[in-house]
Scaffold this active site. Sequence first.
Site, PDB file in Angstrom:
ATOM      1  N   ASP A 111       0.650  -0.978  -0.032  1.00 52.52           N
ATOM      2  CA  ASP A 111       0.021  -0.075   0.002  1.00 52.52           C
ATOM      3  C   ASP A 111       0.898   1.313   0.006  1.00 52.52           C
ATOM      4  O   ASP A 111       1.535   1.751   0.899  1.00 52.52           O
ATOM      5  CB  ASP A 111      -0.826  -0.239   1.026  1.00 52.52           C
ATOM      6  N   HIS A 169      -8.442   5.170   2.628  1.00 50.20           N
ATOM      7  CA  HIS A 169      -7.869   3.895   2.381  1.00 50.20           C
ATOM      8  C   HIS A 169      -8.583   3.152   1.422  1.00 50.20           C
ATOM      9  O   HIS A 169      -8.495   1.839   1.126  1.00 50.20           O
ATOM     10  CB  HIS A 169      -7.636   3.225   3.621  1.00 50.20           C
ATOM     11  N   ASP A 192      -4.437  -1.681  -1.809  1.00 49.74           N
ATOM     12  CA  ASP A 192      -3.019  -2.448  -2.238  1.00 49.74           C
ATOM     13  C   ASP A 192      -2.701  -2.688  -3.726  1.00 49.74           C
ATOM     14  O   ASP A 192      -3.660  -3.124  -4.304  1.00 49.74           O
ATOM     15  CB  ASP A 192      -3.198  -3.745  -1.309  1.00 49.74           C
ATOM     16  N   TYR A 199      -3.606   9.491   0.238  1.00 49.90           N
ATOM     17  CA  TYR A 199      -3.585   9.279   1.743  1.00 49.90           C
ATOM     18  C   TYR A 199      -2.597   7.959   2.005  1.00 49.90           C
ATOM     19  O   TYR A 199      -2.637   6.998   1.214  1.00 49.90           O
ATOM     20  CB  TYR A 199      -5.004   8.736   2.210  1.00 49.90           C
ATOM     21  N   ASP A 248      -7.959  -7.127   1.143  1.00 51.47           N
ATOM     22  CA  ASP A 248      -7.691  -5.946   1.492  1.00 51.47           C
ATOM     23  C   ASP A 248      -8.440  -5.750   3.135  1.00 51.47           C
ATOM     24  O   ASP A 248      -9.554  -6.203   3.199  1.00 51.47           O
ATOM     25  CB  ASP A 248      -8.181  -4.756   0.546  1.00 51.47           C
ATOM     26  N   LYS A 249      -7.980  -5.032   3.974  1.00 50.83           N
ATOM     27  CA  LYS A 249      -8.556  -4.809   5.421  1.00 50.83           C
ATOM     28  C   LYS A 249      -8.502  -5.915   6.077  1.00 50.83           C
ATOM     29  O   LYS A 249      -9.444  -6.324   6.711  1.00 50.83           O
ATOM     30  CB  LYS A 249      -9.908  -4.120   5.084  1.00 50.83           C
ATOM     31  N   TYR A 306       1.274   0.663  15.005  1.00 45.91           N
ATOM     32  CA  TYR A 306       0.065   0.611  13.954  1.00 45.91           C
ATOM     33  C   TYR A 306       0.398   1.037  12.623  1.00 45.91           C
ATOM     34  O   TYR A 306       1.004   2.223  12.667  1.00 45.91           O
ATOM     35  CB  TYR A 306      -1.210   0.976  14.379  1.00 45.91           C
ATOM     36  N   LYS A 310      -3.272  -2.450   8.109  1.00 47.93           N
ATOM     37  CA  LYS A 310      -3.133  -4.004   8.262  1.00 47.93           C
ATOM     38  C   LYS A 310      -2.189  -4.651   7.288  1.00 47.93           C
ATOM     39  O   LYS A 310      -1.958  -4.021   6.351  1.00 47.93           O
ATOM     40  CB  LYS A 310      -4.677  -4.786   8.301  1.00 47.93           C
ATOM     41  N   GLN A 348      -6.094 -28.352  -9.648  1.00 48.78           N
ATOM     42  CA  GLN A 348      -6.461 -29.607 -10.660  1.00 48.78           C
ATOM     43  C   GLN A 348      -5.247 -30.861 -10.737  1.00 48.78           C
ATOM     44  O   GLN A 348      -4.215 -30.254 -10.212  1.00 48.78           O
ATOM     45  CB  GLN A 348      -6.474 -28.855 -12.161  1.00 48.78           C
ATOM     46  N   ARG A 391      -9.649   0.935  10.597  1.00 50.05           N
ATOM     47  CA  ARG A 391      -8.383   1.103  11.475  1.00 50.05           C
ATOM     48  C   ARG A 391      -7.685   0.063  11.971  1.00 50.05           C
ATOM     49  O   ARG A 391      -6.769  -0.140  12.866  1.00 50.05           O
ATOM     50  CB  ARG A 391      -8.785   2.169  12.829  1.00 50.05           C
ATOM     51  N   ASP A 398     -14.770   1.549   6.164  1.00 54.18           N
ATOM     52  CA  ASP A 398     -13.632   1.082   5.356  1.00 54.18           C
ATOM     53  C   ASP A 398     -13.601  -0.352   4.930  1.00 54.18           C
ATOM     54  O   ASP A 398     -12.525  -1.033   5.033  1.00 54.18           O
ATOM     55  CB  ASP A 398     -12.387   1.475   6.196  1.00 54.18           C
TER      56      ASP A 398
HETATM   57  P1  13P Z   1      -5.099  -0.424   5.046  1.00 51.97           P
HETATM   58  O1  13P Z   1      -4.521  -1.439   6.024  1.00 51.97           O
HETATM   59  O2  13P Z   1      -5.798  -1.088   4.037  1.00 51.97           O
HETATM   60  O3  13P Z   1      -4.213   0.648   4.695  1.00 51.97           O
HETATM   61  O4  13P Z   1      -6.187   0.179   5.991  1.00 51.97           O
HETATM   62  C1  13P Z   1      -6.005   0.700   7.194  1.00 51.97           C
HETATM   63  C2  13P Z   1      -7.203   1.502   7.803  1.00 51.97           C
HETATM   64  O5  13P Z   1      -7.018   2.035   8.528  1.00 51.97           O
HETATM   65  C3  13P Z   1      -8.462   1.263   7.264  1.00 51.97           C
HETATM   66  O6  13P Z   1      -9.490   1.931   8.233  1.00 51.97           O
HETATM   67  P1  13P Z   2     -13.237 -31.961 -16.351  1.00 53.44           P
HETATM   68  O1  13P Z   2     -13.703 -33.521 -16.251  1.00 53.44           O
HETATM   69  O2  13P Z   2     -13.968 -31.006 -16.707  1.00 53.44           O
HETATM   70  O3  13P Z   2     -11.760 -32.055 -16.408  1.00 53.44           O
HETATM   71  O4  13P Z   2     -13.142 -31.594 -14.721  1.00 53.44           O
HETATM   72  C1  13P Z   2     -12.946 -32.415 -13.726  1.00 53.44           C
HETATM   73  C2  13P Z   2     -13.154 -31.491 -12.569  1.00 53.44           C
HETATM   74  O5  13P Z   2     -12.006 -31.355 -12.024  1.00 53.44           O
HETATM   75  C3  13P Z   2     -14.048 -30.715 -12.155  1.00 53.44           C
HETATM   76  O6  13P Z   2     -13.937 -30.440 -11.015  1.00 53.44           O
HETATM   77 MG    MG Z   3      -4.115   2.325   3.322  1.00 54.03          MG
HETATM   78 MG    MG Z   4      -5.018  -2.244   2.388  1.00 47.51          MG
END
Ligand code: 13P
Ligand code: 13P
Ligand code: MG
Ligand code: MG
Length: 366
Positions: A13, A20, A55, A92, A133-134, A229, A232, A242, A266, A287
């Site tokens: 970020d 945010h 992010d 920000y 995120d968050k 802090y 996050k 597969q 926060r 947020d």
């Molecule tokens: P971020 O960790 O995504 O930057 O968010 C921080 C925040 O304080 C959200 O309220």
């Molecule tokens: P297919 O037979 O289309 O390959 O799918 C198998 C499978 O893993 C479905 O979840």
């Molecule tokens: Mg942020």
């Molecule tokens: Mg973030």
Amino acid sequence: MTEKITISVIKADVGSYPGHVRVHPELLSKAEGKLKKAKKDGLLLDSFVTHCGDDLELIMTHRRGVDAPEIHELAWKTFEDCTAIARKMKLYGAGQDILSEAFSGNVKGLGPGVAEIEFMERASDPIVIFMADKTEPGAWNPPLYKIFADPYNTAGLIIDPGLHDGFIFEVHDVIQERKIEFNTPEDIYDLLAYIGQPGRYVIKSIRRKDGLIAAVASTQRLSLIAGKYVGKDDPICIIRAQHGLPAVGEVLEPFASPHIVAGWMRGSHHGPLMPVSMKQAHPTRFDGPPRVIALGFQIAGGKLIGPVDLFDDPAFELARKKALEIADIMRAQGPFEPHRLSAEEMEYTTLPKVEEKLEKRWKKGI
Ligand code: 13P
Ligand code: 13P
Ligand code: MG
Ligand code: MG
């Protein structure tokens, strides 16, 4: 150089708007340009730049292996350039996740989140990259457990001989900086004894018992690095699917029943992790609520074929509705636990500063 390919997802970020909510398009195009140039110069095989909320996510493929200094440097310089743009626009939290000026070959411990996986390409190699995120890295614990150890989620654990032997989970204790391995299904009770505390015990990687790497997650916790802090540690996770691994649908299935994670406003509140499409990846209400996107790719000679925006599907509409109902229930608790994080987790927020101010008003004896 090796025949193996590496997928490196490195995120930070470095500033957002408003507050945010989301990464600015100018940062995305700057990052795209940097990675495209690195491809032209022969460092990367392919790249894809996106964002989840605030992010900035760099998805890169190459043949330099995990922890390659030149790849980490590319990510670091990209974040620096994007931070400069963010500063100019007064976005920000410009440079929020750049905790140190001193880059020395690896971004780990400097703020950005990292998940890297190296493998020999199979005849066909589908991958799913989750970006949230968050919230925090422990948010992957419940879905990873379900995908790789719960037959109610993953039919292949029973039906497919390729999965039937189970998986090895590497778990990190992010407080004491130590690690442990659990074999599943044998050790599931022991595994759950730890990963049920996701703020401390975090699943780092999952391998099949024959050694094939199946999943890798970021485990960086900024507050533990910075000692205070700083937002996050919005996490990422790469999962292969597969042919002797869970199917793509089994990888996505846990997100159909939203679980409650730490983060949100926060970084101090519990709330539901809502699976959303890329165009819905900008958390607004209080947020949040915390959200996750899932991008699907096929890997072909290191090329990223895709992405498919996997939660852009009416099949996840009900999960989003459920998440919003949980969000309402949690919000109604206002400033009380368990909406607010536990005292232990709040130590890494700005709350201790408030308590410090009030310390002298407490009188001894009751
Ligand atoms: P971020 O960790 O995504 O930057 O968010 C921080 C925040 O304080 C959200 O309220
Ligand atoms: P297919 O037979 O289309 O390959 O799918 C198998 C499978 O893993 C479905 O979840
Ligand atoms: Mg942020
Ligand atoms: Mg973030």
